[in-house]
Design a protein around this motif. Structure first.
Motif, PDB file in Angstrom:
ATOM      1  N   CYS A 193       0.839  -1.206   0.000  1.00 50.11           N
ATOM      2  CA  CYS A 193       0.000   0.000   0.000  1.00 50.11           C
ATOM      3  C   CYS A 193       0.874   1.256   0.000  1.00 50.11           C
ATOM      4  O   CYS A 193       1.434   1.627   1.035  1.00 50.11           O
ATOM      5  N   TYR A 194       0.989   1.890  -1.147  1.00 56.73           N
ATOM      6  CA  TYR A 194       1.746   3.136  -1.219  1.00 56.73           C
ATOM      7  C   TYR A 194       1.016   4.180  -0.366  1.00 56.73           C
ATOM      8  O   TYR A 194      -0.205   4.348  -0.487  1.00 56.73           O
ATOM      9  N   PRO A 195       1.709   4.877   0.538  1.00 56.77           N
ATOM     10  CA  PRO A 195       1.015   5.742   1.505  1.00 56.77           C
ATOM     11  C   PRO A 195       0.275   6.931   0.901  1.00 56.77           C
ATOM     12  O   PRO A 195      -0.692   7.419   1.490  1.00 56.77           O
ATOM     13  N   LYS A 196       0.700   7.406  -0.265  1.00 57.14           N
ATOM     14  CA  LYS A 196       0.151   8.646  -0.817  1.00 57.14           C
ATOM     15  C   LYS A 196      -1.363   8.604  -0.958  1.00 57.14           C
ATOM     16  O   LYS A 196      -2.058   9.599  -0.702  1.00 57.14           O
ATOM     17  N   TYR A 197      -1.922   7.468  -1.366  1.00 59.27           N
ATOM     18  CA  TYR A 197      -3.356   7.402  -1.669  1.00 59.27           C
ATOM     19  C   TYR A 197      -4.118   6.557  -0.643  1.00 59.27           C
ATOM     20  O   TYR A 197      -5.187   6.044  -0.932  1.00 59.27           O
ATOM     21  N   LEU A 235       7.610   2.516   3.484  1.00 53.75           N
ATOM     22  CA  LEU A 235       7.937   3.930   3.676  1.00 53.75           C
ATOM     23  C   LEU A 235       9.333   4.276   3.154  1.00 53.75           C
ATOM     24  O   LEU A 235       9.576   5.405   2.737  1.00 53.75           O
ATOM     25  N   GLN A 236      10.270   3.359   3.246  1.00 54.21           N
ATOM     26  CA  GLN A 236      11.639   3.451   2.721  1.00 54.21           C
ATOM     27  C   GLN A 236      12.583   4.347   3.528  1.00 54.21           C
ATOM     28  O   GLN A 236      13.763   4.073   3.600  1.00 54.21           O
ATOM     29  N   HIS A 237      12.080   5.413   4.119  1.00 52.93           N
ATOM     30  CA  HIS A 237      12.916   6.236   5.009  1.00 52.93           C
ATOM     31  C   HIS A 237      12.006   7.153   5.796  1.00 52.93           C
ATOM     32  O   HIS A 237      10.769   7.132   5.619  1.00 52.93           O
ATOM     33  N   ALA A 238      12.603   7.967   6.678  1.00 57.40           N
ATOM     34  CA  ALA A 238      11.806   8.893   7.488  1.00 57.40           C
ATOM     35  C   ALA A 238      12.279  10.332   7.377  1.00 57.40           C
ATOM     36  O   ALA A 238      11.519  11.256   7.658  1.00 57.40           O
ATOM     37  N   HIS A 239      13.523  10.537   6.972  1.00 57.76           N
ATOM     38  CA  HIS A 239      14.053  11.905   6.898  1.00 57.76           C
ATOM     39  C   HIS A 239      13.635  12.547   5.583  1.00 57.76           C
ATOM     40  O   HIS A 239      13.782  11.957   4.505  1.00 57.76           O
ATOM     41  N   ASP A 240      13.123  13.766   5.649  1.00 60.43           N
ATOM     42  CA  ASP A 240      12.599  14.434   4.451  1.00 60.43           C
ATOM     43  C   ASP A 240      13.638  14.583   3.351  1.00 60.43           C
ATOM     44  O   ASP A 240      13.313  14.483   2.158  1.00 60.43           O
ATOM     45  N   GLU A 241      14.893  14.834   3.714  1.00 60.28           N
ATOM     46  CA  GLU A 241      15.929  15.009   2.688  1.00 60.28           C
ATOM     47  C   GLU A 241      16.133  13.715   1.896  1.00 60.28           C
ATOM     48  O   GLU A 241      16.292  13.744   0.666  1.00 60.28           O
ATOM     49  N   ARG A 286      10.181  10.005  -3.349  1.00 65.02           N
ATOM     50  CA  ARG A 286       8.935   9.618  -2.686  1.00 65.02           C
ATOM     51  C   ARG A 286       7.991  10.815  -2.646  1.00 65.02           C
ATOM     52  O   ARG A 286       8.426  11.964  -2.626  1.00 65.02           O
ATOM     53  N   HIS A 287       6.693  10.553  -2.606  1.00 64.52           N
ATOM     54  CA  HIS A 287       5.712  11.625  -2.671  1.00 64.52           C
ATOM     55  C   HIS A 287       5.151  12.007  -1.309  1.00 64.52           C
ATOM     56  O   HIS A 287       4.188  12.769  -1.226  1.00 64.52           O
ATOM     57  N   ASP A 288       5.745  11.473  -0.232  1.00 65.47           N
ATOM     58  CA  ASP A 288       5.267  11.767   1.114  1.00 65.47           C
ATOM     59  C   ASP A 288       6.382  12.382   1.938  1.00 65.47           C
ATOM     60  O   ASP A 288       7.556  12.003   1.805  1.00 65.47           O
TER      61      ASP A 288
END
Length: 443
Positions: free
Chosen positions: A235-239, A262-268, A275-277
């Motif tokens: 489930c891709y989080p964006k939608y 999610l693949q990571h947590a840091h915005d950079e 990623r779109h989130d």
């Protein structure tokens, strides 16, 4: 009669392709065998997502090639992602291989078989725009009570590290009617659990209906009387919207299990990954899931060692994991893939640093997982029985809604010798460990 043997590597999405090809072969009077030494044709359905997957695919191809001298094999066919991505290169460098079938050419498996038996070497790749439907023959290789259904193929997200859009094509959904028809057929054959899969399940329908229609699909699937569990994966989080959360919370057949890569947590790093989130988006969604779905189990995945990931980025990820306490986590080291944006980025991370971060994060999650599993002690859950512990015949094992097939741990159940695979029973959790649980049957 011609006999064919199959090896399927990689994800469940690849497995569905394998099952459809098996169905096509069987419909054409090809006998299937699980003994490679007795197969006239050997087919390897490959993966190429990361380096380790490519290495496993090549190793398996070479292992199967041995049966051309040590068995009765007359032809070796390579299918799937590796064949799509490296088609002519594989034919040139692996003389043992007789045919290549790309990810969009699985329906041409008999063409490849006939060509190989005629002594030809063929390359069947090209435009990746196909997707199977309920009319295609399919032979399930999963247990008789559980099956995967692929609701869409390809991906439009184009994360900077990922090769999937190049080897699987653009995102394309099946129709609601097609998925429901297949689920109904599987249910009539005894399937009690279906696992819905795609590269991005939450985007289902956006390409053909103009808007996401996953909720509408689920509302139709829960009407199938024979189905007991319906599980959403990838489930891709964006939608992942509020309507979907509410449906999962209120519909008993929908497993309260969220697979949310999610693949990571840091915005950079998220931004560099394409990623779109943002972190804020992710934390808002996680908060909604936990507030609205009591007992929800959340699985995610993270990549360590992405280009430019500093020690500060890594420590930020660890703190995020500690704060969120995910029930299940898959951790991968970044794989530098050619033809990807990230593959040509500067500041590639040394392999030894990737490995250190991988082991550090695995240990970090082990502590969290054990803590969460111990918190489950004394709780009562429903379990799908899957088999018997060979060392203790009185001990069965299975899964609750909290465990997806193939990727999560098991629940071992004492004093339940009479239970059979495919049966749903009630158990009490006695003890929690890092990955598995010990339970006793109560009904």
């Amino acid at each position: 009669m011609i006999r064919a043997g199959f090896v399927s590597l990689g994800c469940a999405k690849n497995l569905v392709d394998t099952e459809v090809m098996l169905g096509i072969l069987a419909d054409n009077h090809i006998m299937l065998t699980d003994e490679p030494a007795k197969a006239d044709i050997l087919i390897v359905n490959t993966c190429c997502f990361i380096d380790s997957a490519k290495e496993e695919s090549i190793s398996t191809i070479l292992q199967m090639a041995d049966y051309k001298t040590n068995g009765v094999c007359r032809g070796l066919i390579v299918a799937g992602c590796l064949g799509q991505r490296y088609n002519q290169e594989l034919l040139d460098e692996l003389p043992e291989v007789d045919a290549i079938i790309g990810t969009g050419s699985w329906h041409r498996i008999m063409e490849a078989v006939n060509a190989v038996l005629a002594g030809e070497r063929v390359l069947l790749t090209g435009t990746v725009d196909t997707i199977y439907d309920e009319k295609m023959p399919r032979i399930n290789t999963t247990p008789f009570y559980s099956a995967y259904i692929k609701i869409a193929e390809g991906c439009n997200n184009c994360c900077s590290y990922c090769i999937i859009p190049k080897v699987r094509g653009h995102f394309r959904s099946r129709t609601i009617e097609s998925v429901v028809a297949e689920a109904s057929m599987l249910a009539k054959r005894g399937i009690r659990e279906i696992n819905l899969i795609a590269q991005d399940t939450t985007s289902f329908g956006r390409d053909i209906y103009g808007t996401a229609r996953l909720v509408d699909l689920l509302r139709e699937l829960v009407k199938i009387e024979e189905l007991h569990w319906i599980r959403l994966l990838y489930c891709y989080p964006k939608y992942f919207n509020d309507e979907l959360i509410q449906l999962i919370a209120t519909e008993d057949k929908l497993c309260k299990y969220i697979d949310l890569p999610l693949q990571h947590a840091h915005d950079e790093i998220l931004q560099a990954m394409g990623r779109h989130d943002s972190l804020q988006d992710i934390e808002i969604l996680l908060g909604k899931l936990r507030r609205n779905i009591p007992g929800v189990a959340i699985r995610t995945s993270f990549i360590v060692g992405f280009p430019g990931e500093t020690e500060a980025h890594f420590q930020f990820l660890k703190k995020f994991m500690d704060r969120q306490k995910f029930d299940r986590v898959g951790i991968f080291t970044y794989s530098q893939e050619e033809e990807t944006v990230a593959g040509s980025m500067q500041n590639q991370i040394p392999e030894e640093v990737k490995q250190e971060r991988y082991h550090d994060l695995m240990s970090w999650q082990c502590r969290i997982s054990e803590e969460l599993n111990r918190n489950l002690e004394d709780q009562t859950v429903e379990v799908l029985v899957e088999g018997t512990n060979p060392e203790q015949p009185s001990v069965k094992f299975g899964r609750s809604y909290r465990e997806a097939p193939d990727v999560d741990g098991r629940i071992f159940i004492e004093n339940t010798a009479e239970s059979q695979p495919g049966e749903f029973i009630r158990v009490k959790i006695v003890q929690g460990f890092t990955y598995d649980l010990l339970a006793e049957r109560i009904s």
